[in-house]
Write a protein that holds these residues in place. Structure first.
Motif, PDB file in Angstrom:
ATOM      1  N   ALA A  53       0.660  -1.311   0.084  1.00 39.87           N
ATOM      2  CA  ALA A  53      -0.125   0.146   0.009  1.00 39.87           C
ATOM      3  C   ALA A  53       0.939   1.263  -0.261  1.00 39.87           C
ATOM      4  N   GLY A  54       1.931   1.326   0.898  1.00 37.34           N
ATOM      5  CA  GLY A  54       2.746   2.337   0.768  1.00 37.34           C
ATOM      6  C   GLY A  54       3.450   2.763  -0.408  1.00 37.34           C
ATOM      7  N   HIS A  55       3.891   1.716  -0.931  1.00 35.33           N
ATOM      8  CA  HIS A  55       4.648   1.621  -2.282  1.00 35.33           C
ATOM      9  C   HIS A  55       3.796   2.355  -3.239  1.00 35.33           C
ATOM     10  N   LEU A  56       2.532   1.750  -3.427  1.00 40.38           N
ATOM     11  CA  LEU A  56       1.848   2.270  -4.505  1.00 40.38           C
ATOM     12  C   LEU A  56       1.263   3.877  -4.164  1.00 40.38           C
ATOM     13  N   ARG A  57       1.137   4.156  -2.713  1.00 39.24           N
ATOM     14  CA  ARG A  57       0.695   5.672  -2.715  1.00 39.24           C
ATOM     15  C   ARG A  57       2.069   6.449  -3.196  1.00 39.24           C
ATOM     16  N   ASP A  58       3.306   5.889  -2.850  1.00 33.59           N
ATOM     17  CA  ASP A  58       4.343   6.748  -3.383  1.00 33.59           C
ATOM     18  C   ASP A  58       4.323   6.858  -4.856  1.00 33.59           C
ATOM     19  N   LEU A  59       4.280   5.879  -5.560  1.00 39.05           N
ATOM     20  CA  LEU A  59       4.205   6.035  -6.999  1.00 39.05           C
ATOM     21  C   LEU A  59       3.158   7.053  -7.508  1.00 39.05           C
ATOM     22  N   ARG A  60       1.950   6.744  -6.862  1.00 41.59           N
ATOM     23  CA  ARG A  60       0.870   7.805  -7.366  1.00 41.59           C
ATOM     24  C   ARG A  60       1.358   9.216  -7.154  1.00 41.59           C
ATOM     25  N   GLY A  61       2.016   9.547  -5.984  1.00 39.63           N
ATOM     26  CA  GLY A  61       2.191  10.813  -5.316  1.00 39.63           C
ATOM     27  C   GLY A  61       3.349  11.461  -6.567  1.00 39.63           C
ATOM     28  N   LEU A  62       4.270  10.366  -7.061  1.00 39.09           N
ATOM     29  CA  LEU A  62       5.290  10.626  -8.119  1.00 39.09           C
ATOM     30  C   LEU A  62       4.814  11.249  -9.447  1.00 39.09           C
TER      31      LEU A  62
ATOM     32  N   TRP B  21      -5.201  -1.795  -2.934  1.00 37.53           N
ATOM     33  CA  TRP B  21      -4.233  -0.720  -2.495  1.00 37.53           C
ATOM     34  C   TRP B  21      -4.152   0.108  -3.690  1.00 37.53           C
ATOM     35  N   ALA B  22      -4.086  -0.144  -4.679  1.00 39.21           N
ATOM     36  CA  ALA B  22      -3.850   0.890  -6.003  1.00 39.21           C
ATOM     37  C   ALA B  22      -5.178   1.769  -5.878  1.00 39.21           C
ATOM     38  N   ARG B  23      -6.433   1.129  -5.684  1.00 40.37           N
ATOM     39  CA  ARG B  23      -7.285   2.146  -5.640  1.00 40.37           C
ATOM     40  C   ARG B  23      -7.366   2.983  -4.547  1.00 40.37           C
ATOM     41  N   GLN B  24      -7.109   2.551  -3.144  1.00 39.06           N
ATOM     42  CA  GLN B  24      -6.865   3.391  -2.217  1.00 39.06           C
ATOM     43  C   GLN B  24      -5.758   4.447  -2.219  1.00 39.06           C
ATOM     44  N   ALA B  25      -4.768   4.359  -3.179  1.00 34.99           N
ATOM     45  CA  ALA B  25      -3.721   5.104  -3.440  1.00 34.99           C
ATOM     46  C   ALA B  25      -4.303   6.097  -4.452  1.00 34.99           C
ATOM     47  N   GLY B  26      -5.316   5.891  -5.127  1.00 40.67           N
ATOM     48  CA  GLY B  26      -5.906   6.901  -6.028  1.00 40.67           C
ATOM     49  C   GLY B  26      -5.970   6.665  -7.439  1.00 40.67           C
ATOM     50  N   PHE B  27      -5.433   5.360  -7.740  1.00 48.99           N
ATOM     51  CA  PHE B  27      -5.252   5.039  -9.070  1.00 48.99           C
ATOM     52  C   PHE B  27      -6.486   4.727  -9.680  1.00 48.99           C
ATOM     53  N   ASP B  28      -6.891   5.459 -10.742  1.00 54.81           N
ATOM     54  CA  ASP B  28      -8.364   5.056 -11.413  1.00 54.81           C
ATOM     55  C   ASP B  28      -8.042   4.718 -12.929  1.00 54.81           C
ATOM     56  N   ASN B  29      -6.865   4.045 -13.115  1.00 57.49           N
ATOM     57  CA  ASN B  29      -6.589   3.387 -14.609  1.00 57.49           C
ATOM     58  C   ASN B  29      -5.685   2.221 -14.429  1.00 57.49           C
ATOM     59  N   LEU B  30      -6.213   1.198 -14.216  1.00 51.16           N
ATOM     60  CA  LEU B  30      -5.524  -0.298 -14.134  1.00 51.16           C
ATOM     61  C   LEU B  30      -5.799  -1.095 -15.158  1.00 51.16           C
ATOM     62  N   ASN B  31      -4.660  -1.642 -15.531  1.00 52.40           N
ATOM     63  CA  ASN B  31      -4.745  -2.877 -16.207  1.00 52.40           C
ATOM     64  C   ASN B  31      -4.343  -3.992 -15.587  1.00 52.40           C
ATOM     65  N   LEU B  32      -4.897  -5.344 -16.059  1.00 53.83           N
ATOM     66  CA  LEU B  32      -4.677  -6.579 -15.620  1.00 53.83           C
ATOM     67  C   LEU B  32      -4.120  -7.698 -16.705  1.00 53.83           C
ATOM     68  N   ASP B  33      -3.039  -8.071 -16.778  1.00 50.98           N
ATOM     69  CA  ASP B  33      -2.562  -8.889 -17.823  1.00 50.98           C
ATOM     70  C   ASP B  33      -2.882 -10.237 -17.538  1.00 50.98           C
ATOM     71  N   LEU B  34      -3.629 -10.991 -18.539  1.00 46.74           N
ATOM     72  CA  LEU B  34      -3.903 -12.435 -18.108  1.00 46.74           C
ATOM     73  C   LEU B  34      -3.407 -13.133 -19.438  1.00 46.74           C
ATOM     74  N   ILE B  35      -3.351 -14.427 -19.044  1.00 44.38           N
ATOM     75  CA  ILE B  35      -2.638 -15.495 -20.228  1.00 44.38           C
ATOM     76  C   ILE B  35      -3.624 -16.567 -20.332  1.00 44.38           C
ATOM     77  N   TYR B  36      -4.001 -16.961 -21.526  1.00 44.46           N
ATOM     78  CA  TYR B  36      -4.776 -18.172 -21.918  1.00 44.46           C
ATOM     79  C   TYR B  36      -4.096 -19.196 -22.685  1.00 44.46           C
ATOM     80  N   GLY B  37      -4.680 -20.202 -22.977  1.00 45.69           N
ATOM     81  CA  GLY B  37      -4.009 -21.172 -23.623  1.00 45.69           C
ATOM     82  C   GLY B  37      -2.778 -21.805 -23.069  1.00 45.69           C
ATOM     83  N   ILE B  38      -2.679 -21.774 -21.585  1.00 42.42           N
ATOM     84  CA  ILE B  38      -1.617 -22.588 -21.059  1.00 42.42           C
ATOM     85  C   ILE B  38      -1.935 -24.104 -20.901  1.00 42.42           C
ATOM     86  N   MET B  39      -0.823 -24.903 -21.004  1.00 42.08           N
ATOM     87  CA  MET B  39      -1.003 -26.211 -20.909  1.00 42.08           C
ATOM     88  C   MET B  39      -1.800 -26.788 -19.834  1.00 42.08           C
TER      89      MET B  39
END
Length: 368
Positions: free
Chosen positions: A77-86, A121-139
């Protein structure tokens, strides 16, 4: 890490000075993308130093999209707050799967629970633009497994989703296991079923399919047929716009040239410390360069632009840029691909069909 950050700062300064010598004082940048590994491992102070150097060397626009890739197990949570502040305003989490056995197979150190925590934690830090990477076709992955992963990702309400079919990279342990028979090879038919189901499910969930592997929320942006939360940095590359590559393994593209920096961080540091400054856009870290002639550039405009499934390549923009139209450049090829049901050609633009989404390489090979 401190030595690497110092070298990266040196490269930023060298490229900025080279731009000034070329008459390109304080270039404007509309996007910054920290990627190519796990940049979230850097301490926020390191990222602050890099962003400070970028702001001194270039003009970052007021609405600059500043993205950072992160593995869920490397942030709190603290790391993400710092990133948003930057000023970081977009995060891309490498979630990959909600299935524990799949995460182990992919050699991921995080759990899906940690991914959920990272999003909270990202939402709590104020991020309103999030991407999630997912992988399909796994063995061994079933359609039901994949459906559960995607649904659990949708429950987190990200603004953006990137869905990638598993590919075997040369020289990796996974490829070696497949070659020896220790692992089954990925099933392309199963992957196609997962992709088609995902395309329909995401449309029902309100996401717009704007690139072969990418979906985003939002109405179209001011320019082009892409939604508001599309990754602006990647859209620029798919439109074949110029970008600078900075750091170990980074690639860049400017009119007339593409280039790549040396990949190993130690070699990168040594080159920046001891190398002689080069002409813009190159730095002493550049390991490979490729001159791009007008014909190659026209082909690459189709090669990357057709990945934008809604926008495709607009005919008027192409003619204004290159002084020749799509028909004069690629008419016979486009008609052949249209006859195969892979592209849709209109007076305004050319773009992939839904079949073309699945068989894109059959299209792209014509423009390599």
């Amino acid at each position: 890490m401190p030595a690497y950050v110092q070298a990266l700062s040196g490269e930023i300064l060298q490229v900025s000075r080279a731009a000034s010598k070329a008459g390109l004082n304080r270039l404007e940048a509309t996007t910054v993308f920290f990627g190519g590994g796990t940049p979230s491992l850097l301490h926020p102070d390191h990222l602050a130093s890099i962003l400070g150097d970028l702001r001194r060397a270039f003009v970052l626009t007021d609405d600059c999209e500043i993205s950072l890739e992160a593995n869920p197990g490397t942030v709190d949570a603290g790391h993400l707050r710092d990133l948003r502040g930057l000023g970081v305003n977009r995060l891309s989490f490498g979630v990959q799967s909600a299935q524990p056995d799949e995460l182990r197979l992919l050699d991921r150190l995080h759990t899906f629970k940690q991914a959920v925590e990272a999003v909270v934690w990202a939402r709590q830090a104020g991020f309103d633009n999030l991407n999630l990477d997912l992988i399909y076709g796994i063995m061994g992955q079933t359609l039901a497994d994949w459906q559960e992963t995607l649904q659990r990702a949708l429950d987190l309400a990200p603004e953006h989703l990137s869905l990638y079919a598993l590919t075997l990279e040369a020289g990796t342990p996974m490829q070696a296991q497949v070659e020896t028979g220790a692992l089954a090879a990925p099933d392309p038919d199963a992957a196609a079923d997962m992709y088609e189901w995902s395309r329909d499910e995401l449309e029902r969930a309100g996401y717009r399919h704007y690139e072969i592997s990418n979906w985003a929320r939002g109405d179209p942006a001011d320019h082009g047929l892409v939604p508001r939360f599309a990754c602006r940095h990647n859209v620029l590359t798919w439109r074949l716009q110029p970008y600078l590559g900075l750091g170990a393994g980074a690639h860049g593209s400017v009119p007339g040239w593409r280039y790549a920096n040396v990949r190993h961080p130690t070699a990168y540091i040594d080159r920046i410390r001891t190398g002689v400054p080069s002409a813009f856009p190159f730095s002493p870290a550049v390991a490979e360069t490729w001159p791009i002639d007008p014909e190659t550039e026209r082909r690459e405009r189709l090669l990357v632009g057709l990945r934008l499934v809604g926008e495709g390549v607009e005919g008027r923009e192409f003619e204004e840029r290159f002084g020749v139209g799509l028909e004069a450049s690629f008419g016979p090829v486009l008609r052949e691909l249209e006859a195969q049901g892979l592209v849709d050609v209109t007076a305004e633009r050319v773009r992939l069909t839904k079949l073309g989404h699945l068989l894109g390489n059959r299209v792209f090979i014509h423009f390599v």
